[in-house]
Design a protein around this motif. Structure first.
Motif, PDB file in Angstrom:
ATOM      1  N   SER A   1      -0.372 -40.169   9.147  1.00 58.40           N
ATOM      2  CA  SER A   1       0.436 -41.369   9.389  1.00 58.40           C
ATOM      3  C   SER A   1       1.911 -41.101   9.080  1.00 58.40           C
ATOM      4  CB  SER A   1      -0.088 -42.525   8.545  1.00 58.40           C
ATOM      5  OG  SER A   1      -1.439 -42.773   8.824  1.00 58.40           O
ATOM      6  N   ILE A   2       2.544 -40.357   9.971  1.00 58.03           N
ATOM      7  CA  ILE A   2       3.912 -39.896   9.747  1.00 58.03           C
ATOM      8  C   ILE A   2       4.870 -40.627  10.669  1.00 58.03           C
ATOM      9  CG2 ILE A   2       5.471 -37.918   9.853  1.00 58.03           C
ATOM     10  CD1 ILE A   2       2.968 -36.146   9.308  1.00 58.03           C
ATOM     11  N   PHE A   3       5.856 -41.281  10.065  1.00 59.09           N
ATOM     12  CA  PHE A   3       6.947 -41.844  10.850  1.00 59.09           C
ATOM     13  C   PHE A   3       8.067 -40.828  10.984  1.00 59.09           C
ATOM     14  CE2 PHE A   3       9.634 -44.971  12.707  1.00 59.09           C
ATOM     15  CZ  PHE A   3      10.902 -44.783  12.184  1.00 59.09           C
ATOM     16  N   ALA A   4       8.374 -40.172   9.886  1.00 54.75           N
ATOM     17  CA  ALA A   4       9.416 -39.143   9.887  1.00 54.75           C
ATOM     18  C   ALA A   4       9.156 -38.180   8.739  1.00 54.75           C
ATOM     19  CB  ALA A   4      10.802 -39.755   9.752  1.00 54.75           C
ATOM     20  N   ILE A   5       9.597 -36.944   8.915  1.00 56.15           N
ATOM     21  CA  ILE A   5       9.525 -35.957   7.840  1.00 56.15           C
ATOM     22  C   ILE A   5      10.931 -35.683   7.349  1.00 56.15           C
ATOM     23  CG2 ILE A   5       8.964 -33.588   7.236  1.00 56.15           C
ATOM     24  CD1 ILE A   5       6.553 -33.749   8.999  1.00 56.15           C
ATOM     25  N   ASN A   6      11.124 -35.757   6.071  1.00 56.35           N
ATOM     26  CA  ASN A   6      12.436 -35.546   5.459  1.00 56.35           C
ATOM     27  C   ASN A   6      12.525 -34.098   4.997  1.00 56.35           C
ATOM     28  OD1 ASN A   6      12.906 -38.431   5.885  1.00 56.35           O
ATOM     29  ND2 ASN A   6      11.425 -38.689   4.231  1.00 56.35           N
ATOM     30  N   ALA A   7      12.632 -33.840   3.722  1.00 55.41           N
ATOM     31  CA  ALA A   7      12.727 -32.457   3.246  1.00 55.41           C
ATOM     32  C   ALA A   7      11.370 -31.768   3.309  1.00 55.41           C
ATOM     33  CB  ALA A   7      13.258 -32.424   1.818  1.00 55.41           C
ATOM     34  N   MET A   8      11.402 -30.467   3.573  1.00 54.50           N
ATOM     35  CA  MET A   8      10.211 -29.627   3.551  1.00 54.50           C
ATOM     36  C   MET A   8      10.535 -28.420   2.685  1.00 54.50           C
ATOM     37  SD  MET A   8       9.225 -29.775   7.611  1.00 54.50           S
ATOM     38  CE  MET A   8       7.435 -29.719   7.440  1.00 54.50           C
ATOM     39  N   GLY A   9       9.577 -28.011   1.872  1.00 54.57           N
ATOM     40  CA  GLY A   9       9.885 -26.909   0.969  1.00 54.57           C
ATOM     41  C   GLY A   9       8.658 -26.109   0.581  1.00 54.57           C
ATOM     42  N   TRP A  10       8.934 -25.003  -0.068  1.00 55.46           N
ATOM     43  CA  TRP A  10       7.886 -24.139  -0.618  1.00 55.46           C
ATOM     44  C   TRP A  10       8.139 -23.939  -2.107  1.00 55.46           C
ATOM     45  CZ3 TRP A  10       3.627 -22.614   1.963  1.00 55.46           C
ATOM     46  CH2 TRP A  10       3.648 -22.728   3.358  1.00 55.46           C
ATOM     47  N   TYR A  11       7.058 -24.032  -2.871  1.00 57.13           N
ATOM     48  CA  TYR A  11       7.082 -23.773  -4.297  1.00 57.13           C
ATOM     49  C   TYR A  11       6.043 -22.690  -4.588  1.00 57.13           C
ATOM     50  CZ  TYR A  11       9.698 -28.137  -4.923  1.00 57.13           C
ATOM     51  OH  TYR A  11      10.653 -29.129  -4.877  1.00 57.13           O
ATOM     52  N   ARG A  12       6.135 -22.111  -5.766  1.00 58.10           N
ATOM     53  CA  ARG A  12       5.127 -21.132  -6.163  1.00 58.10           C
ATOM     54  C   ARG A  12       4.843 -21.257  -7.656  1.00 58.10           C
ATOM     55  NH1 ARG A  12       8.564 -15.484  -5.334  1.00 58.10           N
ATOM     56  NH2 ARG A  12       9.955 -15.739  -7.148  1.00 58.10           N
ATOM     57  N   GLN A  13       3.649 -20.838  -7.995  1.00 54.34           N
ATOM     58  CA  GLN A  13       3.238 -20.861  -9.395  1.00 54.34           C
ATOM     59  C   GLN A  13       2.473 -19.587  -9.711  1.00 54.34           C
ATOM     60  OE1 GLN A  13       1.071 -24.374 -10.620  1.00 54.34           O
ATOM     61  NE2 GLN A  13       1.614 -24.032 -12.754  1.00 54.34           N
ATOM     62  N   ALA A  14       3.047 -18.800 -10.580  1.00 50.31           N
ATOM     63  CA  ALA A  14       2.394 -17.576 -11.045  1.00 50.31           C
ATOM     64  C   ALA A  14       1.555 -17.897 -12.277  1.00 50.31           C
ATOM     65  CB  ALA A  14       3.449 -16.524 -11.371  1.00 50.31           C
ATOM     66  N   PRO A  15       0.565 -17.079 -12.584  1.00 50.74           N
ATOM     67  CA  PRO A  15      -0.286 -17.336 -13.749  1.00 50.74           C
ATOM     68  C   PRO A  15       0.537 -17.454 -15.025  1.00 50.74           C
ATOM     69  CG  PRO A  15      -1.251 -15.634 -12.388  1.00 50.74           C
ATOM     70  CD  PRO A  15       0.117 -15.900 -11.826  1.00 50.74           C
TER      71      PRO A  15
END
Length: 121
Positions: free
Chosen positions: A27-41
């Protein structure tokens, strides 16, 4: 409701490349920011790269010059091209997408399920 599906993780040798993708649906009207995160052990989740709906991209210092984030607005997709990978890039990578939802036009950020990236030395 919005669903994010990630793909593209895996095992690669140091110096190699991988491309991650994340597709948003629902149910998307608009997409604003898009990003990538990471988590190391044993570490906190950290921002890798972000691309707003307008304006310039932003990268963590540790990946500048090696990673490139891009988006395809027609497909509601965000990708992360990772080159010259290092063992310290090993982590679970998560996409994060801020959506304006239908029908109430509320804003909310969603997380992908995470994809493992392992870089061997």
């Amino acid at each position: 409701q919005v669903r994010l599906v990630e793909s593209g993780g895996g095992l690669v040798q140091a110096g190699g490349s991988l491309r991650l993708s994340c597709a948003a649906s629902g149910s998307i009207f608009a997409i604003n920011a898009m990003g990538w995160y990471r988590q190391a052990p044993g570490k906190q989740r950290e921002l890798v790269a972000i691309i707003p709906s307008g304006g310039s991209t932003n990268y963590a210092d540790s990946v500048k010059g090696r990673f490139t984030i891009s988006r395809d607005n027609a497909k509601n997709m965000v990708s992360l091209q990772m080159n010259s990978l290092k063992p310290e890039d090993t982590a679970v990578y998560y996409c994060n997408v801020e959506v304006t939802n239908m029908p109430l036009l509320t804003r909310r950020a969603y997380w992908g399920q995470g994809t493992q990236v392992t870089v061997s030395s």
